[in-house]
Design a protein around this motif. Structure first.
Motif, short mmCIF file in Angstrom:
data_model
loop_
_atom_site.label_atom_id
_atom_site.label_comp_id
_atom_site.label_asym_id
_atom_site.label_seq_id
_atom_site.Cartn_x
_atom_site.Cartn_y
_atom_site.Cartn_z
N ILE A 153 0.91 -1.28 0.24
CA ILE A 153 0.00 -0.07 0.07
C ILE A 153 1.04 1.30 0.13
O ILE A 153 1.85 1.52 0.83
CB ILE A 153 -1.02 0.13 1.25
N VAL A 154 0.71 2.23 -0.90
CA VAL A 154 1.31 3.38 -0.97
C VAL A 154 0.20 4.58 -0.51
O VAL A 154 -0.75 4.63 -1.21
CB VAL A 154 2.11 3.65 -2.14
N VAL A 161 4.33 9.65 0.32
CA VAL A 161 4.85 9.63 1.50
C VAL A 161 4.50 8.51 2.52
O VAL A 161 5.28 8.85 3.62
CB VAL A 161 3.74 10.79 1.98
N GLU A 162 3.84 7.55 2.20
CA GLU A 162 4.02 6.27 3.22
C GLU A 162 3.77 5.13 2.37
O GLU A 162 3.27 5.19 1.16
CB GLU A 162 2.61 6.28 4.14
N ARG A 163 4.52 3.89 2.59
CA ARG A 163 4.44 2.80 1.89
C ARG A 163 4.70 1.60 2.68
O ARG A 163 5.28 1.62 3.79
CB ARG A 163 5.52 2.67 0.91
N GLY A 164 3.79 0.43 2.78
CA GLY A 164 4.03 -0.80 3.31
C GLY A 164 3.05 -1.54 3.41
O GLY A 164 1.88 -1.34 2.60
N THR A 165 2.52 -2.53 4.26
CA THR A 165 1.47 -3.44 4.31
C THR A 165 0.46 -2.76 5.19
O THR A 165 0.63 -1.48 5.56
CB THR A 165 1.71 -4.73 4.99
N ARG A 174 2.62 2.76 11.83
CA ARG A 174 3.33 3.75 11.75
C ARG A 174 2.81 5.19 12.22
O ARG A 174 3.23 6.03 12.52
CB ARG A 174 3.55 4.07 10.27
N ASN A 175 1.14 5.06 12.47
CA ASN A 175 0.41 6.04 12.94
C ASN A 175 0.62 7.15 11.95
O ASN A 175 0.59 8.56 12.84
CB ASN A 175 0.77 6.18 14.52
N GLY A 176 0.64 7.33 10.63
CA GLY A 176 0.46 8.29 9.99
C GLY A 176 -0.73 8.69 9.16
O GLY A 176 -2.04 8.60 9.83
N ASP A 192 -4.69 7.38 10.23
CA ASP A 192 -5.56 8.51 10.43
C ASP A 192 -6.85 8.11 9.60
O ASP A 192 -8.02 8.22 10.04
CB ASP A 192 -5.06 9.87 10.17
N MET A 193 -6.62 7.77 8.35
CA MET A 193 -7.72 7.56 7.51
C MET A 193 -8.35 6.35 8.01
O MET A 193 -9.71 6.19 8.09
CB MET A 193 -7.29 7.22 6.21
N TYR A 194 -7.73 5.24 8.50
CA TYR A 194 -8.25 3.93 9.00
C TYR A 194 -9.27 4.34 10.13
O TYR A 194 -10.28 3.90 10.40
CB TYR A 194 -7.23 3.11 9.32
N HIS A 195 -8.60 5.03 11.24
CA HIS A 195 -9.43 5.22 12.20
C HIS A 195 -10.79 6.31 12.05
O HIS A 195 -11.83 5.85 12.78
CB HIS A 195 -8.46 6.00 13.20
#
Length: 603
Positions: A543-544, A552-556, A563-565, A569-572
């Motif tokens: 996921i990017v 600005v972010e990438r990973g699973t 990472r709490n980025g 924030d979108m997820y919560h």
């Protein structure tokens, strides 16, 4: 379409056919000259009282024979020449459509649909009229003027011919004076027609929005304004055309006046016979029609020139995205290994880059999810993968090949994309799902619709898969259009599958069903999912997160949550929204039951 004058190219390609048509028209013109000759001889015999009954029958038969001959050869030449004009119309319209297909998406972003329709219908129609009526009238006028003047000089009187023809060169001066004015006015007329066509197209396409916002009155005002403008432009053009035609008719009438006065004097002085006078005026009458038609031809040629300029402007427009000279035509398959290296991209009209220093790898058969705010460059990235726009060389690679080395037909044939704009054609559901050069069986269409979770909806329609959709698929709901678009992409069995925010119009339950059904399709295929819902992207291998054109972010999913980025924030936030919706549903359920019971008791 060769990059030269449309009309010159048409004549060059059909020069022998035009020579044949010209020959047939020449025979018709020559036969017409027998009519004044026969009338002159008949008048002289009648005046001298030497005309017999047998001669009267003979003159009548000759006149009938000449009339039939003129009708036959003139009709044959018209059919022959008009066929050539219809061939030109078909060819130009076909090549125009073919050329439009070659042009890049950027071209259509800057064009109004009404203008394109006007080019394909109105401008091509004018080109046809020029080669149909214009060429025919010019040929006929040239032949009749040359042959009639020669006949008038040698069979009647040279001086009378010279004095009668003297005013006619004024027509050339008149045509020259009106030339630029009528060409500009013709351009204005076509522009006004384009504006009016665009207005009607936008109104019909947005009729639901117009009604929803009660804008019928305002739309009528806008249409009336464009309609009146078109009327005014046509009125100005008609005024110039009428003035030219009136002056042309006046010049021709003056020639008749000279013929009557001088010819009458010559008859009285026995310089010419009454029969020659009748023959001369008959010759002149034969000339009047073609000469007066020259005014219409000038009008038509000006319109034709304006239309040709607009069409040639389109034909000279080069597509921005084409197979590069480095393209390897032997590449006929893509496995789906994607690599992007330091990609920075700007749209032609943009003042700053849309994408900045993008680098990522997507292994064959894996999945990539792209999330981010609106305008962050997500869709631009996938548009570059299918080369709707040209990425810089050395930045995008498929299977180790620079994307510029891969033929466009192979590239786009191996990528299935579900765009944000779920455009459907006004044909059947079956045709929309099977929209591909390769034919599909009914079983394949049904299977694709089942995976896209639209099969049950299709069965509810009276004609099922043969149901004809309205304009842009308007007879389907937004979610149904999205699912038909998904079925259209997955039926190709592409090596790379791209979903550009294609689940936004379906509910979360349907989304889960679609994603579950897609697992078999996504297996061993490279998949790119652009989405706003975390639920639709969280299962991706990578996921990017994009923001202002950068990654600005990438990973699973789990890595990004920790990472709490931006992603976390979108997820919560989405979890809170879902919880709020669930709570609202629980609060309203008892109230709904009460209302239902009260309604039942009241009934």
């Amino acid at each position: 379409m060769e990059r030269e004058n449309i009309f010159r190219n048409h004549i060059k390609r059909n020069r022998w056919s035009y020579l044949i048509g010209f020959a047939l028209l020449s025979i018709s013109s020559l036969l017409q000259l027998f009519i004044p000759l026969l009338l002159g001889q008949f008048t002289d015999k009648l005046q001298s009282s030497t005309l017999t009954y047998k001669e009267t029958i003979t003159f009548g038969l000759w006149m009938a024979a000449v009339g039939l001959g003129v009708a036959f050869f003139r009709s044959t030449s018209r059919i022959y020449l008009f066929r050539l004009s219809r061939m030109l119309e078909t060819r130009v319209r076909g090549e125009l459509f073919k050329h439009w297909e070659k042009l890049s998406a950027q071209y259509f972003n800057n064009q109004r649909i009404g203008d394109l329709m006007s080019h394909a219908i109105s401008d091509v129609g004018v080109v046809r009229e020029v080669t149909m009526q214009g060429y025919f009238n010019i040929m006929e006028a040239i032949m009749l003027i040359i042959i009639s003047v020669i006949a008038m000089v040698y069979s009647v009187n040279p001086m009378l011919t010279l004095l009668t023809m003297l005013p006619l060169p004024l027509l050339s001066i008149l045509a020259y004076r009106f030339n630029k004015r009528m060409q500009k006015q013709s351009t204005d007329v076509q522009a006004a027609v384009s504006d009016l066509t665009s207005r009607v197209q936008e109104f019909t396409a947005g009729i639901r929005v117009v009604k929803a916002f009660v804008q019928e009155k305002e739309e009528r005002k806008l249409f009336t304004k464009d309609n009146q403008h078109a009327v005014n432009m046509n009125r100005i053009f008609a005024r110039s055309n009428s003035m030219f035609s009136s002056l042309s008719t006046g010049i021709v009438g003056f020639s008749f006046l000279v013929s009557i006065v001088l010819g009458g004097v010559m008859v009285l002085k026995n310089i010419i016979t009454l029969g020659e006078f009748v023959a001369f005026n008959t010759y002149l009458s034969l000339l009047m029609g073609p000469i007066e038609n020259l005014g219409k031809v000038v009008n038509l040629l000006q319109r034709g020139k304006a239309s040709e300029v607009r069409l040639m402007e389109i034909f000279r427009t080069q597509p921005e995205v084409v197979d590069d000279v480095v393209a390897n035509q032997e590449i006929e398959h893509i496995d789906g290994d994607i690599e992007i290296r330091n990609l920075t991209f700007s749209y032609p009209e943009a003042d700053r880059p849309t994408l900045r220093d993008i680098s990522l790898k997507v292994a064959k058969g894996s999945s990539l999810a792209i999330v981010g705010r609106i305008g962050s460059g997500k869709s631009t990235l996938v548009h570059l993968l299918v080369r709707m726009y040209n990425p810089p060389e050395g930045t995008v690679f498929l299977d180790g090949h620079d994307i510029h080395e891969i033929p466009l037909r192979t590239l786009r044939g191996q990528i299935g994309i579900v765009p944000q704009d779920q455009f459907l054609f006004s044909s059947t559901i079956r045709d929309n799902i099977g929209f591909d050069p390769h034919p599909y069986t009914d079983d394949q269409v049904i299977e694709a619709s089942k995976v896209a979770q639209v099969y049950d909806n299709i069965l509810e329609f009276p004609e099922q898969f043969d149901t004809a959709l309205g304009e842009r698929g308007i007879s389907l709901s937004g979610g149904q259009r999205q699912r038909v678009s998904i079925a259209r992409a997955i039926i190709k069995r592409p090596s790379i599958l791209i979903f550009d925010d294609s689940l936004s119009a379906v509910d979360t339950i349907t989304e889960d069903l679609i994603l579950e059904g897609l697992q078999s399709v996504m297996n061993k295929r490279t998949t790119i999912i652009i989405g706003h819902r975390v639920s639709s992207v969280q299962a991706a291998d990578q996921i990017v997160v994009m923001d202002e054109g950068r990654i600005v972010e990438r990973g699973t999913h789990e890595q990004l949550i920790r990472r709490n980025g931006i992603y976390a924030d979108m997820y919560h936030k989405q979890l809170l929204d879902q919880e709020a919706e669930r709570q609202d549903g629980q609060d309203q359920e008892p109230l709904t039951k009460v209302h239902t019971l009260q309604g039942g008791a009241g009934a």
